[in-house]
Design a protein around this motif. Structure first.
Motif, mmCIF file in Angstrom:
data_model
loop_
_atom_site.group_PDB
_atom_site.id
_atom_site.type_symbol
_atom_site.label_atom_id
_atom_site.label_comp_id
_atom_site.label_asym_id
_atom_site.label_seq_id
_atom_site.Cartn_x
_atom_site.Cartn_y
_atom_site.Cartn_z
ATOM 1 N N ASN A 1 -6.298 -8.902 -1.482
ATOM 2 C CA ASN A 1 -4.661 -7.802 -1.595
ATOM 3 C C ASN A 1 -5.152 -7.005 -2.344
ATOM 4 O OD1 ASN A 1 -2.227 -7.044 -2.547
ATOM 5 N ND2 ASN A 1 -1.489 -8.846 -3.074
ATOM 6 N N PHE A 2 -5.265 -5.671 -1.614
ATOM 7 C CA PHE A 2 -5.557 -4.563 -2.599
ATOM 8 C C PHE A 2 -5.217 -3.793 -3.131
ATOM 9 C CE2 PHE A 2 -8.566 -4.144 1.105
ATOM 10 C CZ PHE A 2 -9.846 -5.229 0.497
ATOM 11 N N ASN A 3 -3.708 -4.263 -3.369
ATOM 12 C CA ASN A 3 -2.344 -3.949 -4.231
ATOM 13 C C ASN A 3 -2.129 -2.684 -4.228
ATOM 14 O OD1 ASN A 3 -1.459 -6.093 -4.966
ATOM 15 N ND2 ASN A 3 -2.591 -6.753 -6.985
ATOM 16 N N GLY A 4 -2.626 -1.470 -3.140
ATOM 17 C CA GLY A 4 -2.423 -0.397 -2.994
ATOM 18 C C GLY A 4 -3.557 -0.154 -3.116
ATOM 19 N N GLY A 5 -5.254 -0.060 -2.977
ATOM 20 C CA GLY A 5 -6.658 -0.146 -3.154
ATOM 21 C C GLY A 5 -7.435 0.445 -2.498
ATOM 22 N N ASN B 1 -15.702 -3.666 -5.020
ATOM 23 C CA ASN B 1 -14.864 -3.937 -5.637
ATOM 24 C C ASN B 1 -14.119 -2.598 -5.574
ATOM 25 O OD1 ASN B 1 -15.098 -5.918 -7.670
ATOM 26 N ND2 ASN B 1 -16.308 -3.966 -9.554
ATOM 27 N N PRO B 2 -12.708 -2.722 -4.910
ATOM 28 C CA PRO B 2 -11.423 -1.987 -4.216
ATOM 29 C C PRO B 2 -12.071 -0.125 -5.447
ATOM 30 C CG PRO B 2 -10.026 -3.428 -5.379
ATOM 31 C CD PRO B 2 -11.661 -3.213 -5.548
ATOM 32 N N THR B 3 -10.865 0.929 -4.672
ATOM 33 C CA THR B 3 -10.455 2.119 -5.304
ATOM 34 C C THR B 3 -9.024 2.635 -5.598
ATOM 35 O OG1 THR B 3 -11.245 3.642 -3.937
ATOM 36 C CG2 THR B 3 -13.086 2.889 -5.435
ATOM 37 N N LYS B 4 -8.405 3.105 -6.315
ATOM 38 C CA LYS B 4 -7.409 3.694 -6.231
ATOM 39 C C LYS B 4 -7.142 4.721 -7.040
ATOM 40 C CE LYS B 4 -2.515 1.251 -6.603
ATOM 41 N NZ LYS B 4 -1.693 0.471 -7.596
ATOM 42 N N ASN B 5 -6.337 5.788 -6.774
ATOM 43 C CA ASN B 5 -6.264 6.902 -7.061
ATOM 44 C C ASN B 5 -5.367 6.573 -8.467
ATOM 45 O OD1 ASN B 5 -7.541 8.411 -5.214
ATOM 46 N ND2 ASN B 5 -5.410 8.499 -4.106
ATOM 47 N N ASN B 6 -5.663 7.490 -9.123
ATOM 48 C CA ASN B 6 -5.856 7.653 -10.582
ATOM 49 C C ASN B 6 -5.401 6.648 -11.498
ATOM 50 O OD1 ASN B 6 -4.863 10.097 -10.573
ATOM 51 N ND2 ASN B 6 -3.319 9.948 -9.581
ATOM 52 N N GLN B 7 -6.076 5.033 -10.594
ATOM 53 C CA GLN B 7 -5.588 3.981 -11.628
ATOM 54 C C GLN B 7 -7.069 2.880 -11.307
ATOM 55 O OE1 GLN B 7 -3.050 1.074 -11.546
ATOM 56 N NE2 GLN B 7 -1.215 2.843 -10.563
#
Length: 402
Positions: A346-350, A370-376
């Motif tokens: 569950n990437f939670n938007g990432g 590890n995942p990435t997410k804009n501005n996070q």
């Protein structure tokens, strides 16, 4: 002057004297031997004449009248039991005497005298028993006045008498008679056949090829030992005794029916397992007479059991049964397939790529990307690793579970 040795004349004289002494001594010895034989002969003639007197007491009706002569043959004397076959052998030449006893009547006083020139000729009967024996002796001689008689047949251990050959012909006959009035010397040979004896075997479930008969003339032979699946042969008992013997030989000259019994010891076989990391409880030995049994399949965390290979073949089998009557040491190998476990995220938007979505216990240790997410900023994983976020999560080799 001292002399040593003999002169030639003295030596010749000594040799001549010794020769005379030797000749004289030899003649004396020969005369003693000759006189001894003559004495033995005369004694034997006296015994024959005495036997004739005893015969006369038993056969008064045959005695001659006054002035007459009756010839008593050896056959008459032996038949009446007053003389044996051995007593008519001439000690001078070891041959059968050929005379008879003249019984003369002079003034009612009987005179008994051995005479070699009888009107009745005695004929010899010779026997070759070929190793046999007679319970009752056969006549060794006869004359033309001898009553018809049948030969007594001989016996011989482990042989069957098949008949006489000789003066009766070449074909063996069990019943041979010499009829009254016959003439001529006779020769008879006993003919035999071996008795065949049976050999029986109780192999107690084993197999073997061995003779089933033999006779006293069979060459010595050793029994072939039997075979039986699942057993060790420990020896023969029976005709050889009660203690098992691994080597039994029937010697030439043996006789009698025989029984031999095979004795066995159950073989115990081992069962070896290569569980390849699994666990199971199964028998480690068995024998030929055990009831059939099926192997318990093993267990191994993180794996599915695919089957046994080894003594049952190269194709894995989930059910392996060792049947009653089986034999031989056995090896069984457990075969496994690793269980595949799912990894969900569950990437939670990432966003992320190239992370494992499944693994098994044999997968090499790996670390999650590890995942990435804009501005996070990613602060870590939670879930199977716990409730505290971790930025570095590895799944170690040997791990299990979704």
């Amino acid at each position: 002057m001292n002399r040593k040795g003999f002169t030639l004349i003295e030596l010749l004289a000594t040799i001549t004297l010794l020769g005379i002494i030797l000749i004289t001594t030899t003649n004396i010895i020969l005369n003693v031997i000759d006189n001894s034989k003559k004495k033995t002969y005369n004694n034997q003639i006296n015994r024959i004449e005495s036997a004739a007197k005893i015969w006369a007491v038993k056969n008064t009706e045959k005695l001659p009248t006054l002035g007459q002569v009756y010839e008593v043959s050896f056959a008459d004397l032996v038949k009446s039991g007053v003389l044996s076959n051995e007593e008519i052998v001439n000690p001078l030449n070891k041959k059968i005497l050929k005379g008879c006893v003249y019984v003369t009547n002079q003034s009612d006083d009987y005179n008994y005298k051995y005479n070699e020139n009888c009107s009745i000729q005695t004929f010899l009967v010779n026997y070759n028993l070929n190793g046999g024996t007679l319970d009752k002796e056969n006549a060794s001689f006869y004359d033309v006045t001898t009553e018809t008689f049948i030969l007594n047949n001989p016996s011989k251990n482990d042989y069957i008498f098949v008949g006489w050959t000789g003066s009766n012909g070449r074909i063996p006959q069990k019943t041979v008679s010499i009829t009254k009035g016959s003439t001529g010397n006779k020769e008879y040979t006993a003919n035999w056949e071996t008795i065949e004896y049976a050999i029986s075997y109780n192999l107690n479930g084993g197999t073997a090829t061995n003779p089933v008969k033999y006779d006293v003339e069979t060459n010595a032979f050793t029994l072939n030992n039997p075979n039986r699946i699942g057993y060790i042969f420990i020896g023969w008992t029976g005709a050889n005794g009660t203690v098992p013997e691994l080597s039994v030989t029937i010697s030439s000259g043996s006789a009698g029916d025989r029984l031999y019994i095979a004795n066995w010891f159950k073989s115990e076989y081992t069962i070896t397992y290569n569980l390849n990391g699994g666990t199971a409880t199964n028998p480690v030995k068995y024998n030929f007479e055990d009831n059939a049994f099926t192997l318990n399949n093993p267990n191994r965390t993180g794996y599915v059991f695919k089957g046994w290979t080894g003594a049952n073949g190269t194709v894995p089998e989930l059910s392996v049964t060792i049947s009653s009557g089986s034999a031989g040491n056995r090896l069984y190998i457990a075969n496994w397939m690793a269980i595949e476990y799912a990894i969900s995220y569950n990437f939670n938007g990432g966003n992320i790529s190239n992370n494992y979505t499944s693994y098994n216990a044999e997968t090499a240790t790996f670390t999650l990307n590890n995942p990435t997410k804009n501005n996070q900023i990613f602060i870590g994983w939670i879930g199977s690793n716990g409730t505290e976020p971790q930025t570095s999560v590895s799944v170690n080799k040997g791990s299990m579970g979704n």
